[in-house]
Motif scaffolding. Structure first.
Motif, mmCIF file in Angstrom:
data_model
loop_
_atom_site.group_PDB
_atom_site.id
_atom_site.type_symbol
_atom_site.label_atom_id
_atom_site.label_comp_id
_atom_site.label_asym_id
_atom_site.label_seq_id
_atom_site.Cartn_x
_atom_site.Cartn_y
_atom_site.Cartn_z
ATOM 1 N N LEU A 113 44.714 62.518 5.758
ATOM 2 C CA LEU A 113 45.036 63.865 6.234
ATOM 3 C C LEU A 113 46.516 63.959 6.557
ATOM 4 O O LEU A 113 47.067 63.095 7.241
ATOM 5 C CB LEU A 113 44.223 64.188 7.491
ATOM 6 C CG LEU A 113 42.694 64.173 7.325
ATOM 7 C CD1 LEU A 113 42.014 64.059 8.682
ATOM 8 C CD2 LEU A 113 42.229 65.422 6.591
ATOM 9 N N THR A 114 47.161 65.018 6.072
ATOM 10 C CA THR A 114 48.568 65.259 6.371
ATOM 11 C C THR A 114 48.705 66.564 7.143
ATOM 12 O O THR A 114 48.228 67.614 6.703
ATOM 13 C CB THR A 114 49.408 65.314 5.090
ATOM 14 O OG1 THR A 114 49.341 64.042 4.435
ATOM 15 C CG2 THR A 114 50.870 65.615 5.413
ATOM 16 N N PHE A 115 49.341 66.477 8.296
ATOM 17 C CA PHE A 115 49.576 67.615 9.174
ATOM 18 C C PHE A 115 51.005 68.105 8.985
ATOM 19 O O PHE A 115 51.954 67.311 9.002
ATOM 20 C CB PHE A 115 49.359 67.199 10.631
ATOM 21 C CG PHE A 115 49.748 68.237 11.649
ATOM 22 C CD1 PHE A 115 48.808 69.108 12.181
ATOM 23 C CD2 PHE A 115 51.064 68.339 12.109
ATOM 24 C CE1 PHE A 115 49.167 70.058 13.128
ATOM 25 C CE2 PHE A 115 51.428 69.283 13.058
ATOM 26 C CZ PHE A 115 50.475 70.146 13.562
ATOM 27 N N THR A 116 51.181 69.429 8.831
ATOM 28 C CA THR A 116 52.508 70.044 8.738
ATOM 29 C C THR A 116 52.617 71.137 9.787
ATOM 30 O O THR A 116 51.795 72.060 9.824
ATOM 31 C CB THR A 116 52.759 70.635 7.345
ATOM 32 O OG1 THR A 116 52.614 69.594 6.354
ATOM 33 C CG2 THR A 116 54.165 71.218 7.250
ATOM 34 N N GLY A 117 53.620 71.061 10.647
ATOM 35 C CA GLY A 117 53.762 72.000 11.747
ATOM 36 C C GLY A 117 54.151 73.393 11.292
ATOM 37 O O GLY A 117 54.868 73.569 10.300
ATOM 38 N N GLY A 146 49.552 73.593 13.340
ATOM 39 C CA GLY A 146 49.939 73.361 11.957
ATOM 40 C C GLY A 146 48.758 73.435 11.016
ATOM 41 O O GLY A 146 47.644 73.819 11.400
ATOM 42 N N HIS A 147 49.006 73.083 9.749
ATOM 43 C CA HIS A 147 47.978 73.087 8.710
ATOM 44 C C HIS A 147 47.787 71.681 8.150
ATOM 45 O O HIS A 147 48.684 70.841 8.240
ATOM 46 C CB HIS A 147 48.367 74.058 7.588
ATOM 47 C CG HIS A 147 48.334 75.495 8.006
ATOM 48 N ND1 HIS A 147 49.478 76.206 8.317
ATOM 49 C CD2 HIS A 147 47.292 76.354 8.189
ATOM 50 C CE1 HIS A 147 49.148 77.438 8.662
ATOM 51 N NE2 HIS A 147 47.828 77.556 8.597
ATOM 52 N N TYR A 148 46.606 71.455 7.568
ATOM 53 C CA TYR A 148 46.250 70.156 7.026
ATOM 54 C C TYR A 148 45.983 70.231 5.531
ATOM 55 O O TYR A 148 45.480 71.239 5.020
ATOM 56 C CB TYR A 148 44.979 69.616 7.693
ATOM 57 C CG TYR A 148 45.150 69.136 9.101
ATOM 58 C CD1 TYR A 148 45.510 67.821 9.371
ATOM 59 C CD2 TYR A 148 44.932 69.997 10.188
ATOM 60 C CE1 TYR A 148 45.643 67.366 10.675
ATOM 61 C CE2 TYR A 148 45.069 69.554 11.487
ATOM 62 C CZ TYR A 148 45.426 68.235 11.727
ATOM 63 O OH TYR A 148 45.561 67.804 13.014
ATOM 64 N N GLN A 149 46.279 69.121 4.870
ATOM 65 C CA GLN A 149 45.833 68.863 3.505
ATOM 66 C C GLN A 149 45.211 67.474 3.479
ATOM 67 O O GLN A 149 45.623 66.597 4.251
ATOM 68 C CB GLN A 149 46.999 68.927 2.519
ATOM 69 C CG GLN A 149 47.585 70.315 2.320
ATOM 70 C CD GLN A 149 48.723 70.314 1.309
ATOM 71 O OE1 GLN A 149 49.560 69.424 1.297
ATOM 72 N NE2 GLN A 149 48.750 71.325 0.448
ATOM 73 N N GLY A 150 44.222 67.263 2.592
ATOM 74 C CA GLY A 150 43.634 65.935 2.471
ATOM 75 C C GLY A 150 42.136 65.981 2.322
ATOM 76 O O GLY A 150 41.569 66.994 1.867
ATOM 77 N N TRP A 151 41.484 64.909 2.716
ATOM 78 C CA TRP A 151 40.032 64.787 2.544
ATOM 79 C C TRP A 151 39.440 63.887 3.622
ATOM 80 O O TRP A 151 40.150 63.113 4.268
ATOM 81 C CB TRP A 151 39.696 64.228 1.157
ATOM 82 C CG TRP A 151 40.420 62.931 0.817
ATOM 83 C CD1 TRP A 151 41.587 62.799 0.128
ATOM 84 C CD2 TRP A 151 40.017 61.601 1.180
ATOM 85 N NE1 TRP A 151 41.950 61.480 0.033
ATOM 86 C CE2 TRP A 151 40.997 60.713 0.664
ATOM 87 C CE3 TRP A 151 38.936 61.074 1.871
ATOM 88 C CZ2 TRP A 151 40.918 59.324 0.825
ATOM 89 C CZ3 TRP A 151 38.851 59.694 2.048
ATOM 90 C CH2 TRP A 151 39.835 58.837 1.523
#
Length: 356
Positions: A113-117, A146-151
Motif C-alpha cells: 500500500l502506498t499513501f500519498t498526502g 491522503g489516498h492509497y494505491q495497492g492491494w
C-alpha cells in the motif's frame, strides 16, 4: 552507541540518536488507516519504537465481511531506530511528509500500500497530561489525510484497493504509557481518560477535530482544522472552540452518531462500520504497545466483530467508519475514534467501562 540515524543531521541533543532522553515511556509511532469511498474495505497499520525498552512492534489489520484480520509482530529494537521493519511488516518513506509505503507478508496476510498526502500535515497542539505529580502524556503529533494505491491479500484472496480509497496517517513521538504497567503509579494510575478524534476526507478539503477532556467535560486539549487540498499550513483554518454531540449506542460506550459544530461549520456523522483498535495493539492485553516479546514474535488474530463484548475494557477503543455530511450538503468519508475510560459526566458514563 552509534546507529544509522547518526549519519543524518537530525540530532536534538549532544547524545547519539539511539538515546531518547531519560523517560522510559518515550516512544515514536506511525499510524495509518484507509477505506473505500463507500466505507468498505477498512484497513489500518501501526508501527512503534520504544528506545528505552529496546522494543519495536507493528500491526496490520483488514476487515473482510464481518471479520477483522490482524497481524501482530514484536522484536528487539537493538537500539537501531532507523530500521522500519518488524518481522512481516515494514514501512518505507518514499517522500517525507508526502508519500509512504507499507509492505506486509506473513501468516496468510499480505499487502502493498502506498499513501500519498492531500496537503501538508497538520501539527496538533502538544499533548501534555499529568495525574498528580506524574506526567502521563507529553507528545507531539502530525496528522495527514491522503489516498492509497495497492492491494491486500487475505488467505490467498487478493483485492486491489478501490479507486478513491482514502484515509489518514499520523506520526507521534514523546511520552505516553507503554510497555509493562507501572506497579507504583502516582494516584493509583489512570482512572479516567476521554478521547475523540474525527479525521475526515471531504471532496476538496480535509477536516480534523480532536478532544481530550476531564471527567466533567472540560477540554484539556482540543482543536478543529480545515486543510484545503494541495496547500501548506499557511492555508489551514484553525478553530479552538467546538462542540460534539455524540450519544452512545445503547448498551455500549461507542458513539451512535455525531454532530460536530464550530464557527459556521456543522458536520453530521453517520456510522457505517466499526474497527477495534486492539487489533493494532491499543489496550490489548497481549499486544499492548512496547511489551517485550523477545527476539521476534509474530501472531495472527481474527476478530469476529459481531461477537465483541462492548463492556470489556480492551474493546472500548474503536474507530467508527462514517459518512460525513456538512450543513451545505458537502459529503465525505472518515473515521470517528473514541476511547472513554472511566466516568464521563456529559455522556452519563460511570465506572471503569460501564455501558451507557
Amino acid at each position: 552507541m552509534l546507529s544509522k540515524g547518526d549519519d543524518y543531521p537530525i540530532h536534538q541533543t549532544a547524545e547519539p540518536v539511539a538515546y531518547a532522553g531519560t523517560d522510559r515511556n518515550f516512544y515514536d509511532r506511525y499510524f495509518f488507516n484507509g477505506y473505500a469511498p463507500d466505507g468498505s474495505g477498512f484497513f489500518a497499520i501501526a508501527f512503534g519504537v520504544y528506545p528505552h525498552l529496546d522494543v519495536a512492534d507493528a500491526h496490520f489489520c483488514a476487515i473482510r465481511g464481518g471479520t477483522q484480520h490482524c497481524l501482530h509482530a514484536s522484536r528487539k529494537l537493538g537500539m537501531e531506530r532507523m530500521d522500519l521493519s518488524c518481522g512481516p511488516i515494514r514501512i518505507e518513506i518514499l517522500e517525507p511528509l508526502h508519500k509512504l509505503r507499507v509492505v506486509v507478508e506473513g501468516e496468510g496476510i499480505s499487502a502493498d500500500l502506498t499513501f500519498t498526502g492531500r496537503a501538508f500535515p497538520i501539527e496538533e497542539p502538544r499533548f501534555t497530561w499529568r495525574v498528580g505529580p506524574r506526567t502521563i502524556m507529553d507528545y507531539t503529533r502530525l496528522t495527514q489525510n491522503g489516498h492509497y494505491q495497492g492491494w491486500i491479500e487475505i488467505d490467498g484472496r487478493r483485492e486491489s484497493v478501490a479507486s478513491g480509497t482514502a484515509g489518514t496517517r499520523d506520526r507521534s513521538w514523546g511520552v505516553r504509557p507503554v510497555g509493562a504497567s507501572d506497579p507504583q503509579a502516582a494516584g493509583g494510575g489512570i482512572r479516567q481518560f476521554f478521547w475523540q478524534w474525527t479525521p475526515v476526507n471531504l471532496p476538496s478539503r480535509s477536516l480534523f477535530w480532536h478532544l481530550n477532556a476531564h471527567q466533567d467535560g472540560t477540554p484539556w486539549n482540543t482543536r478543529a482544522v480545515i486543510a484545503p487540498d494541495g496547500n501548506g499550513a499557511e492555508a489551514f483554518s484553525e478553530f479552538e472552540h467546538s462542540s460534539m454531540d455524540a450519544p452512545p449506542a445503547p448498551g455500549t460506550r461507542w458513539p451512535q452518531r455525531g454532530t460536530l459544530s464550530f464557527a459556521d461549520e456543522r458536520f453530521e456523522f453517520e456510522v457505517l462500520g466499526r474497527f477495534q483498535m486492539r487489533g493494532l495493539g491499543y489496550t490489548s492485553p497481549k499486544w499492548n504497545h512496547g511489551l517485550d516479546h523477545g527476539t521476534l514474535e509474530v501472531e495472527r488474530e481474527d476478530i469476529d466483530l459481531a461477537a465483541i463484548d462492548p463492556a470489556r475494557p480492551d474493546n472500548l477503543h474503536v474507530q467508527l467508519i462514517c459518512r460525513v455530511t456538512a450543513a451545505t450538503g458537502e459529503q465525505g468519508i472518515g473515521t470517528f475514534e473514541q476511547l472513554a475510560i472511566g466516568p464521563y459526566d456529559p455522556l452519563g458514563l460511570q465506572g471503569l467501562a460501564d455501558p451507557a
